[in-house]
Design an enzyme around this catalytic site. Structure first.
Site, PDB file in Angstrom:
ATOM      1  N   GLY A  47       0.817  -1.212   0.000  1.00  0.00           N
ATOM      2  CA  GLY A  47       0.000   0.000   0.000  1.00  0.00           C
ATOM      3  C   GLY A  47       0.842   1.248   0.000  1.00  0.00           C
ATOM      4  O   GLY A  47       2.077   1.182  -0.070  1.00  0.00           O
ATOM      5  N   GLU A  63       1.158   2.440  -6.788  1.00  0.00           N
ATOM      6  CA  GLU A  63       1.895   1.785  -5.702  1.00  0.00           C
ATOM      7  C   GLU A  63       2.150   0.311  -6.012  1.00  0.00           C
ATOM      8  O   GLU A  63       3.197  -0.231  -5.651  1.00  0.00           O
ATOM      9  CB  GLU A  63       1.129   1.918  -4.382  1.00  0.00           C
ATOM     10  CG  GLU A  63       1.114   3.331  -3.821  1.00  0.00           C
ATOM     11  CD  GLU A  63       2.439   3.705  -3.143  1.00  0.00           C
ATOM     12  OE1 GLU A  63       3.279   2.822  -2.943  1.00  0.00           O
ATOM     13  OE2 GLU A  63       2.619   4.902  -2.852  1.00  0.00           O
ATOM     14  N   GLU A  67       5.852  -1.105  -5.944  1.00  0.00           N
ATOM     15  CA  GLU A  67       6.255  -2.060  -4.908  1.00  0.00           C
ATOM     16  C   GLU A  67       6.398  -3.491  -5.399  1.00  0.00           C
ATOM     17  O   GLU A  67       7.179  -4.252  -4.844  1.00  0.00           O
ATOM     18  CB  GLU A  67       5.224  -2.058  -3.770  1.00  0.00           C
ATOM     19  CG  GLU A  67       5.239  -0.806  -2.944  1.00  0.00           C
ATOM     20  CD  GLU A  67       4.662  -1.058  -1.559  1.00  0.00           C
ATOM     21  OE1 GLU A  67       3.774  -1.910  -1.447  1.00  0.00           O
ATOM     22  OE2 GLU A  67       5.098  -0.401  -0.617  1.00  0.00           O
ATOM     23  N   PRO A  84      -7.482   6.046  14.435  1.00  0.00           N
ATOM     24  CA  PRO A  84      -6.326   6.953  14.564  1.00  0.00           C
ATOM     25  C   PRO A  84      -5.040   6.250  15.005  1.00  0.00           C
ATOM     26  O   PRO A  84      -3.946   6.764  14.783  1.00  0.00           O
ATOM     27  CB  PRO A  84      -6.787   7.964  15.617  1.00  0.00           C
ATOM     28  CG  PRO A  84      -8.276   7.931  15.570  1.00  0.00           C
ATOM     29  CD  PRO A  84      -8.655   6.522  15.204  1.00  0.00           C
ATOM     30  N   GLU A 121      -5.199 -20.289   4.159  1.00  0.00           N
ATOM     31  CA  GLU A 121      -5.718 -21.255   5.129  1.00  0.00           C
ATOM     32  C   GLU A 121      -4.658 -21.761   6.097  1.00  0.00           C
ATOM     33  O   GLU A 121      -4.897 -21.891   7.280  1.00  0.00           O
ATOM     34  CB  GLU A 121      -6.365 -22.447   4.398  1.00  0.00           C
ATOM     35  CG  GLU A 121      -7.682 -22.102   3.739  1.00  0.00           C
ATOM     36  CD  GLU A 121      -8.691 -21.460   4.703  1.00  0.00           C
ATOM     37  OE1 GLU A 121      -8.799 -21.930   5.850  1.00  0.00           O
ATOM     38  OE2 GLU A 121      -9.346 -20.477   4.329  1.00  0.00           O
ATOM     39  N   GLU A 123      -1.221 -20.658   6.574  1.00  0.00           N
ATOM     40  CA  GLU A 123      -0.130 -19.839   7.103  1.00  0.00           C
ATOM     41  C   GLU A 123      -0.569 -18.556   7.780  1.00  0.00           C
ATOM     42  O   GLU A 123       0.070 -18.073   8.722  1.00  0.00           O
ATOM     43  CB  GLU A 123       0.798 -19.425   5.949  1.00  0.00           C
ATOM     44  CG  GLU A 123       1.812 -20.442   5.521  1.00  0.00           C
ATOM     45  CD  GLU A 123       2.704 -19.832   4.447  1.00  0.00           C
ATOM     46  OE1 GLU A 123       3.819 -19.389   4.786  1.00  0.00           O
ATOM     47  OE2 GLU A 123       2.270 -19.759   3.270  1.00  0.00           O
TER      48      GLU A 123
END
Lengths: 181, 181
Positions: A47, A63, A67, A84, A121, A123
């Site tokens: 993100g 992004e 990335e 916050p 499922e 990990e």
């Protein structure tokens, strides 16, 4: 509307995007091993911040390229997370997209030290429980698991749940409050 | 993630909330007759900016109280609208909630000159076509009509569509890209 407040700086949360990238059969998701603080060395959903002049979905595409080298398209909005305390640096608001890979192969770039496909499922729960995932992303990932389950159980292809920071875990009741009532 | 950009002011869109308030059978929605510019005298969905330190959903509750005297709770997120041209004053990003009335009677306050219940089937299209609705709210309201239709046609109670500024109108194809594939 207290529109004036927006003119003053530092009075509003900073908007960001996070994006869920799943493999074709939705058994794995792509997480980022963080190169920098906060949560350096830990995993997170990819993100970044939304720049002035770009839409949330364009920020997501930019992004993703920066990335992961992947070309993504949004499928749905999973939720908007704006507690916050979700980011130790400042108050941020995350628009979290569920995406599909349109093109490319994943390749870690920018502030991603590495990319890691994590089995949803087998990990993911272990990584969450051992506190290896930063920000409020454990919550987001749990919400995504619920979204996946909901979309799999629905007959029509437009089903989805949406989430927010303070939404109660027991959402079945809330979900009963529906347009059809 | 180019986190640094968020530290500099005016580099990010200003986050806001808008909220759809429907009556019990979803035949009408509550719009605001605007007291102030922009779009003074026109109708809009109620909404306002998110303050630093509050969640999007809390901003929604606060603005609802301030503008309409109603106590609202979020049901779902309809979409996130962040086209840089959606507000003539600045780049804003709207988290648009679909809500239900928990308590109170509508009473215009704050910068709402008046509140108006608008019939979704009979009145809304006419108001949109005659350009009496401000901001990008015609788009949001059309998306809400699609959301309503989708939720009514679904068998389970968790169905919803989500929307964003640049989402194509022909979303049926996009909607086929699903978790179940």
């Amino acid at each position: 509307m207290i529109r004036e407040e927006a003119q003053d700086t530092h009075k509003n949360p900073v908007p960001a995007v996070d994006f869920i990238i799943a493999n074709e059969n939705n058994s794995k998701i792509l997480l980022v091993r963080r190169k920098n603080d906060p949560f350096k060395g830990m995993l997170s959903i990819p993100g970044g911040f939304i720049n002035e002049g770009e839409t949330a979905e364009d920020a997501m595409r930019r992004e993703a390229k920066e990335e992961t080298s992947l070309v993504l398209e949004p499928i749905a909005i999973l939720g908007v997370y704006s507690d916050p305390r979700r980011d130790p640096r400042m108050h941020t608001l995350s628009v979290t997209f569920i995406t599909r890979i349109v093109q490319g192969n994943e390749d870690a770039r920018d502030d991603a030290a590495a990319l890691q496909w994590v089995k949803i499922e087998d990990e993911l729960d272990g990584l969450i429980q051992s506190k290896q995932i930063g920000f409020d992303h454990p919550k987001i990932l749990n919400d995504y698991k619920r979204w996946l389950k909901s979309s799999r159980s629905s007959v029509d292809s437009s089903s989805c749940l949406t989430f927010w920071s303070t939404k109660k875990e027991q959402t079945d009741e809330a979900m009963q409050v529906k347009a059809t009532e």
